[in-house]
Motif scaffolding. Structure first.
Motif, short mmCIF file in Angstrom:
data_model
loop_
_atom_site.label_atom_id
_atom_site.label_comp_id
_atom_site.label_asym_id
_atom_site.label_seq_id
_atom_site.Cartn_x
_atom_site.Cartn_y
_atom_site.Cartn_z
N ALA A 346 -9.77 -15.15 0.50
CA ALA A 346 -10.61 -14.54 -0.54
C ALA A 346 -12.00 -14.25 0.01
O ALA A 346 -12.56 -13.18 -0.22
CB ALA A 346 -10.69 -15.46 -1.75
N THR A 347 -12.56 -15.21 0.77
CA THR A 347 -13.90 -14.97 1.30
C THR A 347 -13.88 -13.88 2.36
O THR A 347 -14.87 -13.17 2.54
CB THR A 347 -14.51 -16.26 1.89
OG1 THR A 347 -13.57 -16.85 2.77
CG2 THR A 347 -14.87 -17.24 0.79
N TRP A 348 -12.76 -13.74 3.05
CA TRP A 348 -12.65 -12.61 3.98
C TRP A 348 -12.75 -11.30 3.21
O TRP A 348 -13.42 -10.35 3.62
CB TRP A 348 -11.33 -12.69 4.74
CG TRP A 348 -11.09 -11.51 5.63
CD1 TRP A 348 -10.28 -10.45 5.39
CD2 TRP A 348 -11.69 -11.28 6.91
NE1 TRP A 348 -10.34 -9.56 6.43
CE2 TRP A 348 -11.19 -10.05 7.37
CE3 TRP A 348 -12.60 -11.98 7.70
CZ2 TRP A 348 -11.56 -9.50 8.60
CZ3 TRP A 348 -12.97 -11.43 8.91
CH2 TRP A 348 -12.45 -10.21 9.36
N GLY A 349 -12.10 -11.27 2.04
CA GLY A 349 -12.19 -10.08 1.18
C GLY A 349 -13.64 -9.82 0.79
O GLY A 349 -14.11 -8.68 0.84
N ILE A 353 -16.09 -6.48 1.50
CA ILE A 353 -16.82 -5.76 0.46
C ILE A 353 -18.31 -5.70 0.79
O ILE A 353 -18.94 -4.64 0.69
CB ILE A 353 -16.58 -6.42 -0.92
CG1 ILE A 353 -15.11 -6.23 -1.31
CG2 ILE A 353 -17.51 -5.86 -1.97
CD1 ILE A 353 -14.71 -6.94 -2.57
N LEU A 354 -18.86 -6.85 1.21
CA LEU A 354 -20.29 -6.87 1.52
C LEU A 354 -20.62 -5.92 2.69
O LEU A 354 -21.60 -5.19 2.65
CB LEU A 354 -20.74 -8.29 1.87
CG LEU A 354 -20.81 -9.27 0.69
CD1 LEU A 354 -21.14 -10.67 1.18
CD2 LEU A 354 -21.86 -8.81 -0.31
N GLN A 355 -19.76 -5.93 3.70
CA GLN A 355 -20.00 -5.05 4.84
C GLN A 355 -20.01 -3.59 4.42
O GLN A 355 -20.89 -2.82 4.79
CB GLN A 355 -18.89 -5.22 5.88
CG GLN A 355 -19.15 -6.31 6.88
CD GLN A 355 -18.04 -6.36 7.90
OE1 GLN A 355 -17.61 -5.34 8.43
NE2 GLN A 355 -17.55 -7.55 8.17
N SER B 297 -5.35 -9.24 12.24
CA SER B 297 -4.44 -10.35 11.98
C SER B 297 -4.62 -10.87 10.56
O SER B 297 -3.65 -11.25 9.90
CB SER B 297 -4.69 -11.48 12.97
OG SER B 297 -4.27 -11.09 14.25
N ILE B 298 -5.86 -10.91 10.09
CA ILE B 298 -6.08 -11.41 8.73
C ILE B 298 -5.46 -10.45 7.72
O ILE B 298 -4.93 -10.86 6.70
CB ILE B 298 -7.59 -11.61 8.45
CG1 ILE B 298 -8.16 -12.63 9.42
CG2 ILE B 298 -7.81 -12.07 7.03
CD1 ILE B 298 -9.58 -13.01 9.13
N GLU B 299 -5.50 -9.16 8.06
CA GLU B 299 -4.94 -8.18 7.13
C GLU B 299 -3.46 -8.42 6.88
O GLU B 299 -2.97 -8.18 5.78
CB GLU B 299 -5.17 -6.78 7.70
CG GLU B 299 -5.59 -5.78 6.64
CD GLU B 299 -5.86 -4.41 7.23
OE1 GLU B 299 -6.81 -4.30 8.02
OE2 GLU B 299 -5.12 -3.46 6.91
N THR B 343 -11.18 -6.32 -2.46
CA THR B 343 -10.81 -6.72 -3.81
C THR B 343 -9.38 -7.27 -3.84
O THR B 343 -9.09 -8.23 -4.56
CB THR B 343 -10.94 -5.51 -4.75
OG1 THR B 343 -12.20 -4.91 -4.50
CG2 THR B 343 -10.86 -5.94 -6.19
N LEU B 344 -8.50 -6.64 -3.05
CA LEU B 344 -7.11 -7.13 -3.00
C LEU B 344 -7.07 -8.58 -2.52
O LEU B 344 -6.34 -9.41 -3.07
CB LEU B 344 -6.29 -6.27 -2.03
CG LEU B 344 -5.59 -5.05 -2.60
CD1 LEU B 344 -4.80 -4.36 -1.50
CD2 LEU B 344 -4.65 -5.47 -3.72
N PHE B 345 -7.85 -8.87 -1.48
CA PHE B 345 -7.90 -10.23 -0.95
C PHE B 345 -8.29 -11.21 -2.06
O PHE B 345 -7.68 -12.26 -2.22
CB PHE B 345 -8.95 -10.33 0.16
CG PHE B 345 -8.41 -10.10 1.54
CD1 PHE B 345 -7.69 -11.09 2.18
CD2 PHE B 345 -8.61 -8.90 2.19
CE1 PHE B 345 -7.21 -10.89 3.45
CE2 PHE B 345 -8.12 -8.69 3.47
CZ PHE B 345 -7.41 -9.69 4.10
N ILE B 346 -9.31 -10.82 -2.84
CA ILE B 346 -9.82 -11.74 -3.86
C ILE B 346 -8.82 -11.86 -5.00
O ILE B 346 -8.47 -12.95 -5.45
CB ILE B 346 -11.18 -11.26 -4.37
CG1 ILE B 346 -12.19 -11.25 -3.21
CG2 ILE B 346 -11.70 -12.16 -5.48
CD1 ILE B 346 -13.47 -10.55 -3.53
N LEU B 347 -8.33 -10.71 -5.48
CA LEU B 347 -7.44 -10.73 -6.64
C LEU B 347 -6.13 -11.47 -6.35
O LEU B 347 -5.67 -12.26 -7.16
CB LEU B 347 -7.13 -9.31 -7.10
CG LEU B 347 -8.26 -8.60 -7.84
CD1 LEU B 347 -7.78 -7.26 -8.35
CD2 LEU B 347 -8.76 -9.45 -9.00
#
Lengths: 544, 380, 252
Positions: A346-349, A353-355, B297-299, B343-347
């Motif tokens: 989530a923090t990677w997400g 977004i911030l970038q 890789s995180i993706e 947003t996908l990562f967070i949701l």
């Protein structure tokens, strides 16, 4: 400014008079003859003329010799020597002797006066001789240092004259050094011995080469040879020392940057068990805060206030990044406690977004944040490498931040609560500590420090939206290496990583050095899975 | 759903499963080529040529996502360096394709690829030997990622590096490899990587029939990869993996070697990722060190999350959905893509932890861990 | 390392075991002998080293010094958890730890005495013998009804039983039970005591417990630990009248 110039002028006049008195043959028509000789077809004639111009003490000689070395000295069909110069897009041609413009002349029709390498050496020597007495302090300094490159008997005489009139201590030192070098190649036996001893106290690689050459010459006096050996050993030792000192300084500098970047990560990881992949972006936001402060100062405040922008940027960056950190904790991370891998994603997400947000607002190209004047430049403590003020201040800043943080942790009730939560969260909660509030504040503190780290980073490099990603992998490694939730571990981790990196660089190259460090850490984690300063005991590895 | 003691889980290989599996396989492996090859190009039902390698690329990503789901969804190992295994498989294939170029390169050197001639290499380095044979290259596609995973995993799992620590060192691994492959003197083409392939097994890689062939190979690889993962997860070992995901030390006290079990799936997973990379390279026509970048890789993890962790099908669905969205958005509104991805990562972590497949399935069948039941040990 | 011959006949033999965590000695020169077929209860105040003792026996913690032998030959201080488990030493944790995402049946299936190798696990077959053994265990711990439920859905007491069932089905020689009745109702505690006494007929059991009524109901030999060492040992009446024990533990 006025009186200084007058003094300098008077001194210049003095030097000229002195030189005129000492050089009997100096006459204006000599100059014309010598310039004419420059256009000769024989390189030997040209070289003689160049050397003669060098000792002629005619101020016009400088521009002629410069034109010659830059290929701008031309020979007209009727044998006149002219100088071409490009000014304002057009080429102007003027007479080398009289200096008057020749209107309508087409420089393409004239032959260029050809220079070979030997001649080039002579020109440099002659120019050095002339500029040694320049009115401009910087030009004299450069000339004094340049003189090292072509030591000769003629130069020794010149340098002796120069040192007799030179007042500036820095230039005097440089002249003295060049004089020693010149005496080494041309002086009497006793002069050579003195020169070798003087040269032995330096750290200049050029002098080392000079001494090497001198030593290797077949007809060198054995005693001189011995003295040269001793001087070379002493130079070698000093050079080694300088390179160690330079690596150490750069290592500590890199380590302090890493420490600033990692310290916030270490406390959030320690207290909350949370890996904040957006930590690098907090650094980036701090750097952009510095940029915005600088731009606002430039736009809104008087020009001589600009140096103060940094002292505003540091607290502003702390609160901007800290505020965003608290917001991030309250809106995302608190819902993910106990799920460290999900938090990581989530923090990677958030970081993406911030970038992108910063890229949309400020654009992708790097932004330049300039050092305030008190952070520009540097000093040379032992000769051979420069400690730059910006890096030195960052090291200081880093240790101030670390000390303040240590004080907060050990002396305030917030710090006490934070440590309590780190060690035993359920117990702390039972004791009435509001763990949710501690989490948010800890996150804010960690992010705020990252913001200040960003201000520091803006002083040593450019600011770009992906600034954070450059440091994030290293910061993680510092934390993992040092052990979590432990300031001492982070300090040792960051400094050792920085120093090891910088010492490996000259041996293995920057990239290979970095790979070696990464592999070493991966292997290290096998031995100490919880870091160098991990907590040991039942609580540390409690199993559900 | 009660299982038989030992052996495969009941229902894992039911006729109903085979029917849907084969239906999907046929749809992908037959319908796509049919619409591309036999429907006239001007018909609205025709599948344009450019879509075939694109779909093939998605399938390679799907296989990569599947490999991550096997270790993350079932064994709780979140590798943030899986792109490295994918890229290594890709490089092995890229080396084969470079050797196939032969004298048709810019410099016409029969032995050395163009970039080596450019860098003044005089002879082929030893690690390039044999790559002119497809069989050797194919073996390396499996061996190189497999061996790296075996060594890396053995070091990590033996010393019980778990959770975020493991994630970070896998990230460091792919980062180190990226830096290494960026170097020109490594002999893998530096930051330009390898491109300008001519043919594979004698067929021109630019021909639409070759591309269809590669696409069908990707479908087959994905299908076999899926069966392989399903076999593992439906076996008793699959239950051991689920058990160790939730309470690792408890599994040790039952007498299972957690190290061996993790090492086994980690290696299988790396091999699948390597195969995915090898199929990916001829279809996109290039391999370069950016494939190693930690962000890539995180993706992969987000593809798996979007589809639904611990479901296998979800990984495939997620990879296709996210990458289609990426293709479309980076064309239509490039600056919005990172916002959407972020947003996908967070949701998916915050709101839809079970992903698309999880939303469609009945809750009881999903073996994901509810947030409240996390053992405190993982928080350390 | 000295290679003293351990006492013959002793199933579990600890001699001079010391474990320290950052200066704090969790075990201080602890010596303890458990005979084959014995039911032993261990009591002691918090921090006396009860759990650390179990950690040492099951390989979770390595002793700083001292010897730990099983059946007189196997040096437990050199083996890892899985190897020790496969020797026949089972452990039940203080808090019930069953695999919450697996069904009751699957939990027992994993515990079943069977090959633990990764390949064998991958290719394991289903046999009626195994099904029968699981069914028998389910009946013995009273969870036959819950066989298909996820273990996470069980009540606290049921989880404790499931865990005991998992130890049972593995045919362990030695069971280490860490507070098996913590958090149980009185009725569940009684049933557990019966279950343990039943189990003790054909295996060796070491029970760590706080609940003195429960310890008394087991009627077994009691060892009192204090500050990482044995303070007293004997029948329950003996230790309850032991002066030092009363001071440090019972009479607080």
């Amino acid at each position: 400014m006025g009186p200084v110039v007058t003094v300098r002028l008077l001194r210049w006049v003095g030097i000229v008079l002195l030189l005129l008195a000492s050089s009997v043959s100096a006459r204006a028509d000599d100059f014309a003859t010598l310039v004419g000789d420059l256009a000769s077809d024989s390189f030997a004639d040209k070289e003689r003329a160049v050397t003669a111009l060098g000792v002629l003490d005619d101020p016009r000689a400088v521009s002629v010799l410069q034109a010659l070395s830059e290929g701008r000295l031309l020979k007209t069909t009727d044998g006149r020597v002219v100088i071409s110069k490009i000014a304002g897009g057009t080429t102007r041609v003027r007479d080398a002797v009289t200096g008057e413009d020749i209107a309508g002349a087409d420089p393409d029709r004239f032959d260029r006066v050809i220079v070979n390498n030997r001649l080039r050496g002579a020109i440099e020597g002659a120019l050095a001789a002339l500029t040694l007495f320049s009115i401009d302090r910087d030009a004299r300094l450069v000339a004094a240092r340049d003189a090292l490159r072509h030591p000769s008997a003629g130069e020794a005489a010149l340098l002796e004259k120069a040192i007799a009139v030179e007042q500036d201590p820095e230039i005097r030192a440089a002249v003295q050094l060049s004089l020693s070098a010149a005496r080494l190649v041309s002086g009497s036996r006793q002069e050579r011995l003195t020169a070798i001893r003087a040269l032995g106290t330096t750290t200049d690689p050029q002098i080392k080469n000079l001494l090497d050459e001198f030593r290797a010459a077949p007809d060198t006096d054995p005693e001189l040879k011995k003295a040269a050996d001793a001087a070379l050993t002493s130079i070698g030792n000093r050079l080694r020392l300088v390179s160690i000192a330079a690596n150490l300084f750069q290592g500590i500098s890199l380590g302090s940057v890493l420490l600033l970047a990692a310290i916030g990560l270490a406390i959030t990881f320690g207290v909350m068990g949370v890996i904040n992949m957006a930590h690098g972006e907090m650094i980036m936001l701090g750097a952009y805060t510095a940029y915005v402060c600088q731009q606002s100062f430039r736009a809104l405040l008087p020009a001589d206030w600009i140096d103060a922008y940094l002292s505003v940027a540091v607290p502003v960056a702390f609160f901007v990044a800290g505020g965003i950190g608290v917001a991030l904790e309250r809106s995302v991370i608190r819902f993910l406690y106990g799920r460290p891998l999900e938090t990581l994603l989530a923090t990677w997400g958030v970081s993406l977004i911030l970038q992108q947000a910063v890229r949309s607002i400020f654009g992708s190209p790097n932004k330049e944040v300039s050092n305030p004047s008190w952070m520009t430049g540097g000093f040379d403590p032992i000769g051979g490498f420069t400690i730059t003020w910006n890096r030195l201040y960052i090291i200081l800043f880093c240790f101030i931040v670390l000390s303040v943080l240590a004080l907060i942790l050990s002396r305030t009730s917030f710090g006490l609560h934070m440590r309590a939560v780190t060690q035993n969260r359920p117990m702390a909660s039972v004791m009435g500590i509001r763990t949710a509030r501690i989490d948010a504040l800890t996150f804010g503190l960690g992010s705020g420090i990252a913001g200040m780290a960003g201000v520091a980073l803006s002083q040593v490099g450019n600011v770009s939206p992906n600034l954070g990603t450059i440091y994030i992998v290293d910061s993680f490694l510092v934390v993992v290496f040092g052990g979590v939730g432990n300031l001492l571990g982070t300090l040792v981790g960051a400094l050792s990583l920085g120093i090891v990196n910088k010492f490996l660089e000259p041996v293995a190259g920057a990239i290979l050095g970095k790979i070696v460090v990464l592999v070493a850490i991966i292997l290290f984690i096998q031995r100490r899975p919880r870091g160098l300063f991990a907590l040991k005991g039942r609580t540390a590895e409690a199993e559900a | 759903m009660p299982a038989l003691p030992g052996g495969q889980q009941k229902g894992a290989w039911s006729p109903r499963f085979w029917a849907s599996f084969l239906a999907c396989g046929v749809a992908l492996a037959v319908a796509v080529p049919a619409f591309n090859h036999w429907v006239p190009p001007d018909s609205p039902a025709a599948l344009p040529d450019y879509l075939v390698p694109l779909l093939g690329k998605y399938l390679c990503y799907a296989l990569l996502a599947l490999s991550l789901d096997l270790i993350w969804g079932y064994a709780g190992i979140l590798s943030l360096g899986h792109g490295a295994f994918f890229a290594l498989g890709g490089y092995c294939m890229g080396m084969y394709l470079m050797r196939q170029v032969g004298t048709r390169g810019v410099y016409g050197n029969p032995l050395l690829p163009d970039f080596m001639v450019f860098l003044n290499w005089k002879e082929l380095p030893w690690f390039w030997w044999g790559f002119d044979h497809f069989a050797y290259a194919a073996t390396m596609v499996v061996l190189v990622p497999g061996l790296l995973a075996l060594v890396f995993g053995w070091l990590a799992f033996r010393s019980r590096v778990t959770g975020v620590y493991l994630s970070i060192i896998t990230q460091a691994m792919t980062y180190a490899l990226m830096l290494a492959f960026f170097r020109n003197d490594m002999g893998f083409g530096g930051n330009n990587g390898m491109t300008d392939y001519k043919d594979i097994l004698g067929w021109d890689v630019h021909q639409s029939s070759t591309r269809l062939g590669l696409y069908i190979a990707s479908v087959l690889a994905l299908g076999l990869g899926y069966l392989c993962c399903r076999f593992i997860t439906a076996s008793k070992l699959g239950r051991v993996l689920l058990a160790l995901r939730d309470a690792e030390s408890r599994v040790r006290f039952l007498g299972y070697s957690v190290t061996d079990a993790k090492l086994f799936v980690f290696t299988v997973s790396a091999v699948l990722a390597g195969i995915a990379g090898a199929l990916y390279v001829p279809q996109v026509g290039i391999i370069n060190p950016s494939e190693f970048s930690p962000g890539n890789s995180i993706e992969i993890a987000i593809w798996v999350s979007v589809g639904g962790r611990g479901t296998l099908v979800g990984a495939i669905v997620g990879a296709v959905i996210v990458n289609s969205a990426k293709t479309w958005l980076t064309g239509a509104a490039p600056e919005t893509w990172l916002f959407v991805l972020g947003t996908l990562f967070i949701l998916t972590t915050l709101v839809f932890p079970r992903g698309v497949v999880g939303l469609l399935r009945r809750p009881s069948r999903i073996r994901t861990r509810a947030a409240a039941r996390v053992p405190a040990g993982e928080r350390a | 390392m000295k290679t003293a011959t351990p006492l013959t006949g002793a199933l579990l033999y600890l001699n001079g075991v010391t474990v320290s965590f950052e200066g704090f000695k969790a075990l201080n020169d602890l010596s303890l002998v458990v005979e084959e077929g014995e039911l032993r209860t261990i009591i002691g105040p918090n921090g006396a080293g009860k759990t650390t003792m179990m950690d040492v026996v099951t390989g979770k913690t390595r002793p700083d010094s001292g010897e730990v032998f099983f059946r007189g030959t196997a040096d437990l201080s050199r083996l890892d958890e899985a190897e020790i488990a496969n020797l026949g030493i089972g452990r039940k944790f203080q808090r019930p730890t069953v695999f919450e995402n697996l069904t009751v049946f699957e939990n027992l299936e994993l515990a079943l005495a069977d090959s633990r190798g990764t390949w064998r696990t991958l290719l394991a077959h289903s046999t009626s013998d195994r099904r029968d053994r699981i069914a028998a265990a389910l009946a013995r711990i009273g969870l036959s009804e819950q066989t298909g439920q996820p273990a996470g859905a069980l009540s606290h007491g049921q989880k404790q039983w499931l865990e005991i069932g998992m130890l049972l089905i593995h045919d362990r020689t030695l069971l280490l039970l860490d507070e098996p009745v913590a958090g149980m109702t009185d009725r569940e505690t009684e049933e557990t005591a019966e279950l343990i006494l039943d189990l003790a007929k054909d295996r060796t059991i070491v029970v760590v417990e706080h609940d003195m009524a429960f310890v008394r109901s087991l009627g077994a030999r009691v060892t009192v630990l204090h500050e990482g060492a044995v303070l007293a040992e004997g029948s329950i009446d003996h230790v309850q009248n032991h002066q030092r024990v009363i001071e440090v533990y019972l009479g607080r």
